[in-house]
Design a protein around this motif. Structure first.
Motif, PDB file in Angstrom:
ATOM      1  N   GLN A 272      52.567  22.375 -63.802  1.00  0.00           N
ATOM      2  CA  GLN A 272      51.600  22.036 -62.719  1.00  0.00           C
ATOM      3  C   GLN A 272      51.639  23.576 -61.818  1.00  0.00           C
ATOM      4  OE1 GLN A 272      53.854  18.583 -60.859  1.00  0.00           O
ATOM      5  NE2 GLN A 272      52.671  17.265 -63.314  1.00  0.00           N
ATOM      6  N   GLN A 273      51.428  24.186 -62.036  1.00  0.00           N
ATOM      7  CA  GLN A 273      51.037  25.469 -60.909  1.00  0.00           C
ATOM      8  C   GLN A 273      50.191  25.607 -61.189  1.00  0.00           C
ATOM      9  OE1 GLN A 273      53.381  28.851 -61.343  1.00  0.00           O
ATOM     10  NE2 GLN A 273      55.736  27.978 -61.327  1.00  0.00           N
ATOM     11  N   PRO A 274      49.681  26.039 -59.882  1.00  0.00           N
ATOM     12  CA  PRO A 274      48.277  26.117 -59.927  1.00  0.00           C
ATOM     13  C   PRO A 274      47.698  27.597 -60.967  1.00  0.00           C
ATOM     14  CG  PRO A 274      48.959  26.057 -57.403  1.00  0.00           C
ATOM     15  CD  PRO A 274      50.209  26.421 -59.003  1.00  0.00           C
ATOM     16  N   ALA A 275      46.700  26.690 -61.654  1.00  0.00           N
ATOM     17  CA  ALA A 275      46.212  28.303 -62.519  1.00  0.00           C
ATOM     18  C   ALA A 275      45.252  29.325 -62.056  1.00  0.00           C
ATOM     19  CB  ALA A 275      45.399  27.282 -64.017  1.00  0.00           C
ATOM     20  N   SER A 276      46.072  30.754 -62.223  1.00  0.00           N
ATOM     21  CA  SER A 276      45.665  31.429 -61.395  1.00  0.00           C
ATOM     22  C   SER A 276      44.821  33.006 -62.431  1.00  0.00           C
ATOM     23  CB  SER A 276      47.199  32.554 -61.112  1.00  0.00           C
ATOM     24  OG  SER A 276      47.613  32.432 -61.603  1.00  0.00           O
ATOM     25  N   ALA A 277      44.303  31.884 -63.513  1.00  0.00           N
ATOM     26  CA  ALA A 277      44.261  32.541 -65.106  1.00  0.00           C
ATOM     27  C   ALA A 277      42.945  33.415 -64.769  1.00  0.00           C
ATOM     28  CB  ALA A 277      44.118  31.532 -66.479  1.00  0.00           C
ATOM     29  N   GLN A 278      42.644  34.379 -64.989  1.00  0.00           N
ATOM     30  CA  GLN A 278      41.316  35.217 -65.030  1.00  0.00           C
ATOM     31  C   GLN A 278      41.442  36.361 -66.229  1.00  0.00           C
ATOM     32  OE1 GLN A 278      40.941  37.375 -61.379  1.00  0.00           O
ATOM     33  NE2 GLN A 278      37.830  37.132 -61.300  1.00  0.00           N
ATOM     34  N   VAL A 279      39.948  36.038 -66.930  1.00  0.00           N
ATOM     35  CA  VAL A 279      40.173  37.365 -67.383  1.00  0.00           C
ATOM     36  C   VAL A 279      38.521  38.278 -67.121  1.00  0.00           C
ATOM     37  CG1 VAL A 279      39.079  37.403 -69.714  1.00  0.00           C
ATOM     38  CG2 VAL A 279      40.274  35.617 -69.790  1.00  0.00           C
ATOM     39  N   VAL A 280      39.390  38.991 -67.803  1.00  0.00           N
ATOM     40  CA  VAL A 280      38.430  40.051 -67.012  1.00  0.00           C
ATOM     41  C   VAL A 280      37.764  42.000 -68.250  1.00  0.00           C
ATOM     42  CG1 VAL A 280      38.178  42.718 -65.249  1.00  0.00           C
ATOM     43  CG2 VAL A 280      39.599  40.703 -64.900  1.00  0.00           C
ATOM     44  N   PHE A 281      36.570  41.376 -68.325  1.00  0.00           N
ATOM     45  CA  PHE A 281      36.093  42.678 -69.392  1.00  0.00           C
ATOM     46  C   PHE A 281      35.651  43.261 -68.705  1.00  0.00           C
ATOM     47  CE2 PHE A 281      32.333  43.094 -72.147  1.00  0.00           C
ATOM     48  CZ  PHE A 281      33.478  44.365 -72.945  1.00  0.00           C
ATOM     49  N   SER A 282      36.028  44.725 -68.875  1.00  0.00           N
ATOM     50  CA  SER A 282      35.688  45.545 -67.610  1.00  0.00           C
ATOM     51  C   SER A 282      34.731  47.067 -69.152  1.00  0.00           C
ATOM     52  CB  SER A 282      36.746  46.691 -67.103  1.00  0.00           C
ATOM     53  OG  SER A 282      36.308  47.629 -66.767  1.00  0.00           O
ATOM     54  N   LEU A 283      33.195  47.049 -68.829  1.00  0.00           N
ATOM     55  CA  LEU A 283      33.284  47.897 -69.585  1.00  0.00           C
ATOM     56  C   LEU A 283      32.150  48.750 -68.870  1.00  0.00           C
ATOM     57  CD1 LEU A 283      31.308  48.131 -72.519  1.00  0.00           C
ATOM     58  CD2 LEU A 283      29.261  47.620 -70.961  1.00  0.00           C
ATOM     59  N   SER A 284      32.528  50.247 -69.507  1.00  0.00           N
ATOM     60  CA  SER A 284      31.792  51.774 -68.424  1.00  0.00           C
ATOM     61  C   SER A 284      31.397  51.819 -70.344  1.00  0.00           C
ATOM     62  CB  SER A 284      33.321  52.413 -68.638  1.00  0.00           C
ATOM     63  OG  SER A 284      33.416  52.973 -68.963  1.00  0.00           O
ATOM     64  N   ALA A 285      30.554  53.387 -69.425  1.00  0.00           N
ATOM     65  CA  ALA A 285      29.262  54.102 -70.448  1.00  0.00           C
ATOM     66  C   ALA A 285      30.748  54.387 -72.446  1.00  0.00           C
ATOM     67  CB  ALA A 285      29.218  55.418 -69.988  1.00  0.00           C
TER      68      ALA A 285
ATOM     69  N   ALA B  52      59.779  26.646 -58.592  1.00  0.00           N
ATOM     70  CA  ALA B  52      60.177  27.621 -60.220  1.00  0.00           C
ATOM     71  C   ALA B  52      58.721  28.264 -60.109  1.00  0.00           C
ATOM     72  CB  ALA B  52      60.821  27.174 -61.060  1.00  0.00           C
ATOM     73  N   ARG B  53      58.620  29.752 -60.262  1.00  0.00           N
ATOM     74  CA  ARG B  53      57.518  30.200 -60.859  1.00  0.00           C
ATOM     75  C   ARG B  53      58.149  30.584 -62.304  1.00  0.00           C
ATOM     76  NH1 ARG B  53      54.634  28.416 -58.085  1.00  0.00           N
ATOM     77  NH2 ARG B  53      54.183  28.689 -56.002  1.00  0.00           N
ATOM     78  N   LEU B  54      56.620  30.891 -63.508  1.00  0.00           N
ATOM     79  CA  LEU B  54      56.897  31.183 -64.199  1.00  0.00           C
ATOM     80  C   LEU B  54      57.253  33.225 -64.211  1.00  0.00           C
ATOM     81  CD1 LEU B  54      54.258  30.751 -66.549  1.00  0.00           C
ATOM     82  CD2 LEU B  54      56.406  30.008 -66.918  1.00  0.00           C
ATOM     83  N   SER B  55      58.662  33.810 -64.529  1.00  0.00           N
ATOM     84  CA  SER B  55      58.760  34.354 -64.888  1.00  0.00           C
ATOM     85  C   SER B  55      57.987  35.905 -65.601  1.00  0.00           C
ATOM     86  CB  SER B  55      60.682  35.310 -65.222  1.00  0.00           C
ATOM     87  OG  SER B  55      60.466  34.571 -66.316  1.00  0.00           O
ATOM     88  N   PRO B  56      58.152  37.208 -65.297  1.00  0.00           N
ATOM     89  CA  PRO B  56      57.477  37.976 -66.150  1.00  0.00           C
ATOM     90  C   PRO B  56      58.152  38.348 -67.519  1.00  0.00           C
ATOM     91  CG  PRO B  56      57.713  38.702 -63.509  1.00  0.00           C
ATOM     92  CD  PRO B  56      58.394  37.472 -63.623  1.00  0.00           C
TER      93      PRO B  56
ATOM     94  N   TYR C 291      60.243  22.477 -66.595  1.00  0.00           N
ATOM     95  CA  TYR C 291      58.612  22.868 -67.369  1.00  0.00           C
ATOM     96  C   TYR C 291      57.465  22.004 -66.433  1.00  0.00           C
ATOM     97  CZ  TYR C 291      55.430  21.999 -71.288  1.00  0.00           C
ATOM     98  OH  TYR C 291      54.286  22.444 -71.830  1.00  0.00           O
ATOM     99  N   THR C 292      57.674  20.874 -66.518  1.00  0.00           N
ATOM    100  CA  THR C 292      56.390  20.071 -65.546  1.00  0.00           C
ATOM    101  C   THR C 292      55.877  21.099 -64.019  1.00  0.00           C
ATOM    102  OG1 THR C 292      57.208  17.988 -66.367  1.00  0.00           O
ATOM    103  CG2 THR C 292      56.077  17.964 -64.761  1.00  0.00           C
TER     104      THR C 292
ATOM    105  N   ALA D 226      56.886  29.107 -70.559  1.00  0.00           N
ATOM    106  CA  ALA D 226      57.111  27.813 -69.193  1.00  0.00           C
ATOM    107  C   ALA D 226      58.754  26.659 -70.408  1.00  0.00           C
ATOM    108  CB  ALA D 226      56.204  26.378 -69.301  1.00  0.00           C
ATOM    109  N   ILE D 227      58.078  27.005 -71.317  1.00  0.00           N
ATOM    110  CA  ILE D 227      59.166  25.787 -72.086  1.00  0.00           C
ATOM    111  C   ILE D 227      60.751  26.868 -72.489  1.00  0.00           C
ATOM    112  CG2 ILE D 227      59.771  25.777 -74.947  1.00  0.00           C
ATOM    113  CD1 ILE D 227      57.063  24.978 -74.934  1.00  0.00           C
TER     114      ILE D 227
END
Length: 190
Positions: free
Chosen positions: A162-175, A32-36, A157-158, A139-140
């Motif tokens: 337990q899927q590997p966390a692919s969480a990544q936050v990206v803060f992008s700054l330009s002029a 199982a994978r979390l669906s979009p 649910y479990t 997941a619930i």
């Protein structure tokens, strides 16, 4: 947080009128994978939407203040600078060599309280926390829809959590702009 999740699952299982000993989709849970769609639905919930709005407001303020401080310090960015923070806490700055060096020098010399580096880290932590909450809700929901029994719901649910966390936050700054993206979010920009 765990108590509220357990409470949500117990309520769900009780409403289905099932006990925790029934068979289910345990074998399929490993695939199982979390669906979009589940993520979008969880992100649109009232609590997540208001937290996302607060995070967007914070991101806009940080982006504006950081651009102003860079201008005051005479730092001109040639392109976007991306600060990415993974779920493990690893921080990476992506930019041209000149922009990266200028940003690192600016952050090192920054004496503001709290510092811009600290504010970026706090924003990332808040985004990761919100992302985790959105993923947990998704997941619930997904387990509730796919599980054929109480044991199947719990197993699915479990597995999803337990899927590997692919969480990544990206803060992008330009002029001229800044953006913040994290798993389960639409990109917030300013």
């Amino acid at each position: 947080m765990v108590a509220s999740v357990n409470s949500s699952l117990v309520s769900l299982l009780t409403s289905k009128g099932q006990d925790a000993t029934g068979g289910g989709t345990i074998a399929s849970a490993a695939k199982a994978r979390l669906s979009p769609a589940a993520l979008r639905h969880a992100a649109a919930s009232t609590g997540a939407a208001s937290a996302a709005q607060a995070l967007e407001t914070s991101q806009r303020k940080l982006g504006s203040e950081l651009r102003a401080a860079l201008a005051k310090a005479g730092v001109k960015l040639g392109g976007a600078v991306e600060f990415s923070v993974s779920g493990t806490g690893a921080v990476d700055i992506k930019a041209t060599a000149a922009d990266k060096a200028a940003m690192q020098a600016f952050l090192k010399a920054d004496t503001s309280k709290p510092s811009f580096a600290s504010r970026i880290a706090t924003q990332a932590r808040d985004a990761l926390k919100l992302s985790g909450s959105i993923q947990q809700s998704a997941a619930i929901s997904q387990a509730a829809k796919a599980g054929k029994s109480a044991a199947g719901v719990m197993s699915l649910y479990t597995s999803l959590m337990q899927q590997p966390a692919s969480a990544q936050v990206v803060f992008s700054l330009s002029a001229s702009a800044s953006t913040l993206s994290y798993p389960g979010s639409l990109t917030a920009s300013a």
